[in-house]
Design an enzyme around this catalytic site. Structure first.
Site, PDB file in Angstrom:
ATOM      1  N   LYS A 181       0.887  -1.185   0.000  1.00 34.44           N
ATOM      2  CA  LYS A 181       0.000   0.000   0.000  1.00 34.44           C
ATOM      3  C   LYS A 181       0.914   1.222   0.000  1.00 34.44           C
ATOM      4  O   LYS A 181       1.630   1.476   0.959  1.00 34.44           O
ATOM      5  CB  LYS A 181      -0.881  -0.032   1.245  1.00 34.44           C
ATOM      6  CG  LYS A 181      -2.215   0.673   1.116  1.00 34.44           C
ATOM      7  CD  LYS A 181      -2.160   2.159   0.899  1.00 34.44           C
ATOM      8  CE  LYS A 181      -1.911   2.927   2.186  1.00 34.44           C
ATOM      9  NZ  LYS A 181      -1.755   4.391   1.947  1.00 34.44           N
ATOM     10  N   GLY A 191       6.567   4.926   8.624  1.00 33.66           N
ATOM     11  CA  GLY A 191       5.771   6.149   8.716  1.00 33.66           C
ATOM     12  C   GLY A 191       5.900   6.742  10.101  1.00 33.66           C
ATOM     13  O   GLY A 191       6.889   6.509  10.805  1.00 33.66           O
ATOM     14  N   SER A 192       4.873   7.473  10.495  1.00 35.60           N
ATOM     15  CA  SER A 192       4.946   8.179  11.770  1.00 35.60           C
ATOM     16  C   SER A 192       4.784   7.222  12.953  1.00 35.60           C
ATOM     17  O   SER A 192       4.143   6.168  12.830  1.00 35.60           O
ATOM     18  CB  SER A 192       3.856   9.246  11.817  1.00 35.60           C
ATOM     19  OG  SER A 192       2.600   8.633  11.681  1.00 35.60           O
ATOM     20  N   THR A 193       5.337   7.614  14.086  1.00 37.97           N
ATOM     21  CA  THR A 193       5.225   6.807  15.301  1.00 37.97           C
ATOM     22  C   THR A 193       3.760   6.664  15.712  1.00 37.97           C
ATOM     23  O   THR A 193       3.321   5.607  16.152  1.00 37.97           O
ATOM     24  CB  THR A 193       6.088   7.431  16.408  1.00 37.97           C
ATOM     25  OG1 THR A 193       7.461   7.264  16.018  1.00 37.97           O
ATOM     26  CG2 THR A 193       5.874   6.782  17.756  1.00 37.97           C
ATOM     27  N   GLU A 224       9.265   1.017  11.028  1.00 38.91           N
ATOM     28  CA  GLU A 224      10.355   1.996  10.911  1.00 38.91           C
ATOM     29  C   GLU A 224       9.677   3.352  11.066  1.00 38.91           C
ATOM     30  O   GLU A 224       8.946   3.785  10.175  1.00 38.91           O
ATOM     31  CB  GLU A 224      11.042   1.820   9.554  1.00 38.91           C
ATOM     32  CG  GLU A 224      12.461   2.300   9.556  1.00 38.91           C
ATOM     33  CD  GLU A 224      12.573   3.689   8.999  1.00 38.91           C
ATOM     34  OE1 GLU A 224      12.466   4.648   9.811  1.00 38.91           O
ATOM     35  OE2 GLU A 224      12.748   3.825   7.793  1.00 38.91           O
ATOM     36  N   CYS A 236      13.305  10.384   8.121  1.00 38.59           N
ATOM     37  CA  CYS A 236      13.067   9.996   9.513  1.00 38.59           C
ATOM     38  C   CYS A 236      14.363  10.094  10.319  1.00 38.59           C
ATOM     39  O   CYS A 236      14.326  10.235  11.534  1.00 38.59           O
ATOM     40  CB  CYS A 236      12.481   8.606   9.573  1.00 38.59           C
ATOM     41  SG  CYS A 236      13.278   7.482   8.456  1.00 38.59           S
ATOM     42  N   GLU A 282       9.085  15.321  16.051  1.00 34.08           N
ATOM     43  CA  GLU A 282       9.556  15.187  14.677  1.00 34.08           C
ATOM     44  C   GLU A 282       8.802  16.187  13.797  1.00 34.08           C
ATOM     45  O   GLU A 282       7.584  16.133  13.696  1.00 34.08           O
ATOM     46  CB  GLU A 282       9.300  13.760  14.176  1.00 34.08           C
ATOM     47  CG  GLU A 282       9.834  13.561  12.788  1.00 34.08           C
ATOM     48  CD  GLU A 282       9.761  12.116  12.328  1.00 34.08           C
ATOM     49  OE1 GLU A 282       8.697  11.502  12.468  1.00 34.08           O
ATOM     50  OE2 GLU A 282      10.782  11.623  11.818  1.00 34.08           O
TER      51      GLU A 282
HETATM   52  P1  ADP Z   1       2.911  10.906   7.378  1.00 32.47           P
HETATM   53  O1  ADP Z   1       2.304  11.412   8.654  1.00 32.47           O
HETATM   54  O2  ADP Z   1       4.336  11.224   7.256  1.00 32.47           O
HETATM   55  O3  ADP Z   1       2.088  11.139   6.157  1.00 32.47           O
HETATM   56  P2  ADP Z   1       1.871   8.388   7.960  1.00 32.47           P
HETATM   57  O4  ADP Z   1       2.453   7.586   9.044  1.00 32.47           O
HETATM   58  O5  ADP Z   1       0.569   9.081   8.171  1.00 32.47           O
HETATM   59  O6  ADP Z   1       2.987   9.364   7.532  1.00 32.47           O
HETATM   60  O7  ADP Z   1       1.722   7.534   6.630  1.00 32.47           O
HETATM   61  C1  ADP Z   1       2.607   6.560   6.193  1.00 32.47           C
HETATM   62  C2  ADP Z   1       1.815   5.479   5.487  1.00 32.47           C
HETATM   63  O8  ADP Z   1       0.886   4.937   6.409  1.00 32.47           O
HETATM   64  C3  ADP Z   1       0.994   5.949   4.306  1.00 32.47           C
HETATM   65  O9  ADP Z   1       0.993   4.943   3.303  1.00 32.47           O
HETATM   66  C4  ADP Z   1      -0.396   6.106   4.898  1.00 32.47           C
HETATM   67  O10 ADP Z   1      -1.421   5.980   3.957  1.00 32.47           O
HETATM   68  C5  ADP Z   1      -0.424   4.959   5.877  1.00 32.47           C
HETATM   69  N1  ADP Z   1      -1.379   5.107   6.984  1.00 32.47           N
HETATM   70  C6  ADP Z   1      -1.821   6.245   7.576  1.00 32.47           C
HETATM   71  N2  ADP Z   1      -2.712   5.965   8.544  1.00 32.47           N
HETATM   72  C7  ADP Z   1      -2.847   4.613   8.590  1.00 32.47           C
HETATM   73  C8  ADP Z   1      -3.606   3.703   9.380  1.00 32.47           C
HETATM   74  N3  ADP Z   1      -4.423   4.123  10.338  1.00 32.47           N
HETATM   75  N4  ADP Z   1      -3.471   2.379   9.146  1.00 32.47           N
HETATM   76  C9  ADP Z   1      -2.633   1.935   8.192  1.00 32.47           C
HETATM   77  N5  ADP Z   1      -1.900   2.741   7.405  1.00 32.47           N
HETATM   78  C10 ADP Z   1      -1.988   4.060   7.594  1.00 32.47           C
END
Ligand code: ADP
Length: 507
Positions: A205, A258-260, A280, A314, A411
């Site tokens: 995804k 992605g984000s924590t 990560e 990151c 961050e």
């Molecule tokens: P950023 O805040 O830097 O955009 P995210 O952590 O929100 O990073 O997003 C990283 C990835 O995680 C993207 O592919 C996003 O679509 C996906 N994502 C965001 N929210 C969810 C969730 N609740 N469950 C699964 N994947 C998610």
């Protein structure tokens, strides 16, 4: 005969390669079971050019139903068909072929990446694409080297019995992989490479902000000859498609970057079937400059540690600790580097820093900058959005920040660094480790013992000494503390994509 009107991006970015124009104008669908299909709902969403805010393309919006179809395809490819019976050597050759194809299309992929993400195309061409190629080649080599052990066992309660015991590593299964927008193609490679080397199947995804390069990669995956369903690629949103993948009962493992904050949601979603999880996540990495460092190298490197990829890394070196004796010189040097950075669209060859990826990120970064100023920190350079269209933020260097301020603790994911003076090296471990994160750290000194001693004390998955942002497919990467679970790349990642089976035979 009437000429077809030109798309806005052909007018705005003259000389776009024809293959990129035709790719952008093609119908963007999701890849399930080796076929490009519309999403079940037929819904689409736009992806934007962050330099202009204009719509670059529309892509399919995958929902939970599409996730379900993709997981079915991945399950079937894992259990039936040619993939599970392919020899490791054949698997390795397919991955190598994919690397060759990515390399052959490097220019095109770099342009697509630059348009969708905003990064300069020269950077995408010099860093993102070659690292992806290297990663695939490195992992192609591992496909034939995933081995178990023979284990001498004693078994005290069966005296006299003899056994042969060994371990085998088997694919962990169907992997849901969720990636971010900061290095879209490279993150896809980091995730796909080890999964494929280990014989897993994947539902990938991609980030909603930057779906395009992975779709082009999907075409190359088909061209390389991977059996249908081994790699499935979904474009869609995190709260819908991402969440459905993380919670899907027939997914064996989820790998997320992605984000924590979202990492925590992934863990909760994965708990339903206790799927394996690797994460990560974020960072707030300290970069420490001692007075005895080679400052003419440390200063530009400290600037690049945070400004590379517009701070959207990151592992960005966002807390710059500088020994008091050289504080003013280093801060002025980094500020001067910041002033020299040419901001512009990724397409412009003169551009050194592009826009942030989205309007949302622009607002988020500007909010942090305002909080810093309101709290009494002072931007020596930058400190605001660049006027005009696009999501540009000026590279910013803060001084006079207090340890508890959000610009020191959280961050930001933008081109913002906080410079903090220290008097004595003993101050560094507690200060540098005073964060929930533990992804990376930098140390600049000519004293090799001091460097090693500090490296030992820093709670970080990667410590760079007299360098920063050095990545290699062979070098594991990942976080301590709330920066993640598990490691990517290197030998270490193979453990994350295999199950270990013990086999015990009575002779
Ligand atoms: P950023 O805040 O830097 O955009 P995210 O952590 O929100 O990073 O997003 C990283 C990835 O995680 C993207 O592919 C996003 O679509 C996906 N994502 C965001 N929210 C969810 C969730 N609740 N469950 C699964 N994947 C998610």
């Amino acid at each position: 005969m009437t000429a077809t009107p030109k798309a806005w991006f052909e007018e705005t970015y003259p000389d776009l390669p024809l293959e990129v124009v035709s790719f952008l104008q093609s119908r963007h669908r999701v890849l399930i079971g080796g076929q490009w299909v519309d999403s079940v709902t037929q819904k689409k969403f736009p992806t934007f050019d962050p330099a202009t805010g204009k719509v670059l393309a529309e892509v399919a919006e995958a929902s939970a139903e599409d996730v379900d179809e993709a997981v079915k395809a991945a399950r079937s490819a894992l259990e039936k068909g040619p993939w599970p019976t392919m020899t490791p050597s054949e698997r390795g050759r397919l991955i190598w072929k994919l690397a060759d194809l990515v390399e052959a299309h490097a220019d095109e992929l770099a342009v697509i990446e630059s348009l969708d993400n905003g990064k300069p195309r020269s950077v995408a061409r010099a860093v993102d694409v070659p690292l992806a190629v290297d990663l695939f080649r490195y992992m192609a080599g591992w496909a034939t080297k995933i081995e178990g052990n023979t284990i001498p066992i004693s078994v005290p309660y069966t005296p006299g019995a003899e056994y042969l015991a060994y371990t085998v590593r088997e694919p962990v299964g169907v992997c849901g992989q969720i990636i971010p927008w900061n290095f879209p193609l490279l993150m896809a490679a980091w995730k796909l490479g080890p999964a494929l080397a280990c014989g897993c199947t994947v539902v990938l995804k991609v980030a909603e902000q930057t779906p395009l390069s992975a779709l082009r990669l999907g075409q190359l995956i088909i061209e390389a000859g991977f059996p249908p369903g081994v790699v499935n690629i979904l474009t869609g949103f995190g709260e819908t498609a991402g969440a459905a993948l993380a919670s899907h009962p027939d997914v064996d493992k989820v790998a997320f970057t992605g984000s924590t904050e979202v990492g925590r949601q992934i863990v909760r979603a994965a708990a339903g079937n206790l799927k394996k999880v690797t994460l990560e996540l974020g960072g707030k990495s300290p970069n420490v400059v001692f007075a005895d460092a080679q400052l003419e190298e440390a200063i530009p490197a400290a600037a690049s540690a945070v400004f590379f990829n517009h701070g959207q890394c990151c592992c960005a070196g966002t807390r710059l600790y500088v020994e008091r004796k050289v504080f003013d010189r280093v801060v002025e040097g980094v500020a001067e580097e910041a002033r020299k950075i040419r901001l512009g669209p990724g397409w412009d060859p003169q551009t050194q820093m592009g826009p942030l990826v989205s309007e949302e990120q622009l607002e988020r970064v500007c909010r942090y900058i305002e909080e810093g100023k309101e709290g009494g920190a002072r931007p020596v350079v930058g400190g605001k959005k660049k006027e005009g269209q696009g999501y540009f933020v000026e590279p910013t260097v803060f001084v006079n920040a207090q340890p508890q301020m959000s610009i020191v603790q959280e961050e930001i994911f933008g081109p913002v660094v906080v410079a903090i003076p220290f008097e004595d090296p003993s101050e560094i471990p507690p200060a540098a480790n005073q964060t929930i994160y533990g992804l990376a750290a930098g140390i600049w000194t000519r004293d090799i013992s001091k460097a090693h001693r500090l490296a030992r004390e820093l709670k970080a998955g990667t410590v760079w000494i007299n360098c920063y942002n050095i990545f290699d497919a062979a070098l594991p990467f990942g976080g301590y503390k709330q920066s993640g679970w598990g490691r990517e790349m290197g030998h270490a990642v193979l453990e994350e994509y295999t199950e270990l089976k013990s086999v015990c035979i009575r002779l």
